[in-house]
Scaffold this active site. Structure first.
Site, PDB file in Angstrom:
ATOM      1  N   ASP A 186       0.864  -1.182   0.000  1.00  0.00           N
ATOM      2  CA  ASP A 186       0.000   0.000   0.000  1.00  0.00           C
ATOM      3  C   ASP A 186       0.896   1.227   0.000  1.00  0.00           C
ATOM      4  OD1 ASP A 186      -2.680   1.383   0.532  1.00  0.00           O
ATOM      5  OD2 ASP A 186      -1.463   2.098   2.201  1.00  0.00           O
ATOM      6  N   GLU A 270      -1.491  -1.190  -6.084  1.00  0.00           N
ATOM      7  CA  GLU A 270      -2.691  -0.546  -6.591  1.00  0.00           C
ATOM      8  C   GLU A 270      -2.357   0.233  -7.853  1.00  0.00           C
ATOM      9  OE1 GLU A 270      -5.675   1.305  -3.418  1.00  0.00           O
ATOM     10  OE2 GLU A 270      -3.587   1.365  -2.838  1.00  0.00           O
ATOM     11  N   ASP A 352      -3.276   1.306   6.789  1.00  0.00           N
ATOM     12  CA  ASP A 352      -2.372   0.961   5.696  1.00  0.00           C
ATOM     13  C   ASP A 352      -2.107  -0.548   5.627  1.00  0.00           C
ATOM     14  OD1 ASP A 352      -2.288   3.634   5.186  1.00  0.00           O
ATOM     15  OD2 ASP A 352      -0.379   3.983   6.213  1.00  0.00           O
TER      16      ASP A 352
END
Ligand SMILES: [Zn+2]
Length: 398
Positions: A186, A270, A352
């Site tokens: 992340d 991501e 996170d």
């Protein structure tokens, strides 16, 4: 696989002057061709019997006039103007494909560079031979073996570098990834990167301290009189400091991507909408600090070299809002929330780490369902797309 090795040069004063001249010639040719392209394109639009511009026609036109109009061009390698126009052709290709904006004029002192094709230079240990110049010392020998394709000489602050592109036959320069399984990463504001293992990479600290000095230097530059020697000195100081900050960033990104691809066979990240995030001023600094595109690019080429894979989660995958234990999805999750308790299963989450675990689960569940079993982790159909395999990579951001 095409890889580039960027090496610092140790030119003497005469050589440094030549390199600056060659970079200036490349910039002039690029800007001349860009102006001509725009003009000829307008002429073609008004009257389609006129020829449409292309990098090939512009290179021919420049070759026809350079002896008379720009005789100083002949003092440096002929590759400098030629390759610059080929690069302009590429810039237009990217523009017409919708990948880039309309090409801009190159500015003096901003990424000064020129490119030489492989028939025009040779490398021997820690030195490179450049046409009309001779041997220039390099800080280290070329690291790769294979067919040398091209070399780009560029200036960063007051130092010169050469990036030598090599077509290697095998991509086994790095040992295979250790089998530590899947990791979710992340990228965020509080920490640059949080792994699903709970490890946190805060980001380069030295960098924050340097930002204050960077501000002071740029204020000092703006106070100096235009055209003065002091202004020139202040500009060099600022450029050096900018290069230092960029080096610290690049070092952090390289260490992080090396660590990830060395340890894990699958890395899930991501697909960040960087343009949208940079508009948010809280996010802007941290995202710019570690360029997401650069992070992803390094991750992909290093994974390819180690036989591991990178999975990029869908842009709309709710990694922060979903409970990684029971898959309950919250409606809203403000950026300020660092800790939260899942209303369904009662698990206390670090924002996170939870997001990183969700990313990891995405890969795990998609491989399981691919085997025909029931997916676990997230109770919904997951959307994953394998990261594109890049052909062209470089070890240092150019
Ligand atoms: Zn839950």
């Amino acid at each position: 696989m095409l890889i580039a090795h960027k090496i610092a040069l140790n030119p003497n004063n005469v050589q440094a002057t030549y390199l600056a001249k060659a970079a200036g010639t490349a910039r002039f040719a690029y800007n001349w061709a860009l102006a001509e392209w725009t003009r000829q394109y307008e002429a073609w639009k008004a009257n389609p019997t006129q020829p449409k511009p292309s990098q090939l026609s512009l290179r021919r036109q420049l070759n026809a006039i350079k002896h008379k109009q720009f005789p100083w061009m002949l003092e440096v390698t002929k590759c400098a103007p030629q390759m610059a126009i080929i690069q302009l052709g590429q810039a237009f290709k990217n523009f017409f494909a919708g990948r880039a904006r309309y090409p801009k004029f190159r500015k003096k002192g901003v990424h000064d560079r020129f490119t030489i094709t492989n028939d025009q230079f040779s490398v021997d240990g820690s030195r490179i031979r450049i046409p009309n110049l001779g041997w220039v010392r390099m800080r280290e020998p070329l690291r790769f073996t294979g067919t040398i394709m091209s070399a780009t000489v560029s200036r960063v602050a007051d130092r010169w570098f050469v990036a030598i592109a090599v077509d290697t036959q095998d991509n086994s320069y790095l040992p295979k990834a250790e089998n530590q399984g899947v990791v979710g990463v992340d990228l965020g504001i509080k920490a640059m990167a949080t792994l699903s293992t709970g490890e946190v990479f805060a980001g380069p600290k030295a960098h924050k301290a340097l930002l204050g000095r960077l501000k002071r230097l740029s204020r000092s530059l703006s106070r100096k009189q235009k055209g003065s020697a002091n202004r020139r000195k202040a500009r060099t100081k600022l450029a050096r400091m900018n290069a230092r900050v960029a080096n610290i960033r690049a070092d952090f990104t390289h260490k992080l991507t090396t660590d990830l691809t060395r340890r894990f066979h699958t890395v899930v990240i991501e697909d960040l909408n960087v343009r949208g995030m940079v508009k948010n001023r809280h996010l802007a600094r941290s995202i710019a600090d570690m360029s997401f595109f650069e992070f992803r690019r390094q991750l992909e080429y290093k994974a390819a070299m180690r036989g591991s894979q990178v999975i990029v989660a869908d842009r709309f995958f709710a990694s922060s809002k979903t409970c990684s234990v029971c898959a309950h999805k919250l409606d809203d999750m403000p950026l300020s929330v660092r800790w939260w308790t899942c209303p369904v299963c009662g698990t206390l989450h670090d924002r996170d780490i939870n997001a990183a675990v969700n990313l990891k689960n995405l890969a795990v569940s998609s491989t399981v369902s691919a085997c025909g079993e029931t997916g676990f982790g997230l109770g919904r159909k997951v959307q994953v797309k394998p990261a594109s395999t890049k052909q062209e990579v470089s070890f240092v951001p150019v």
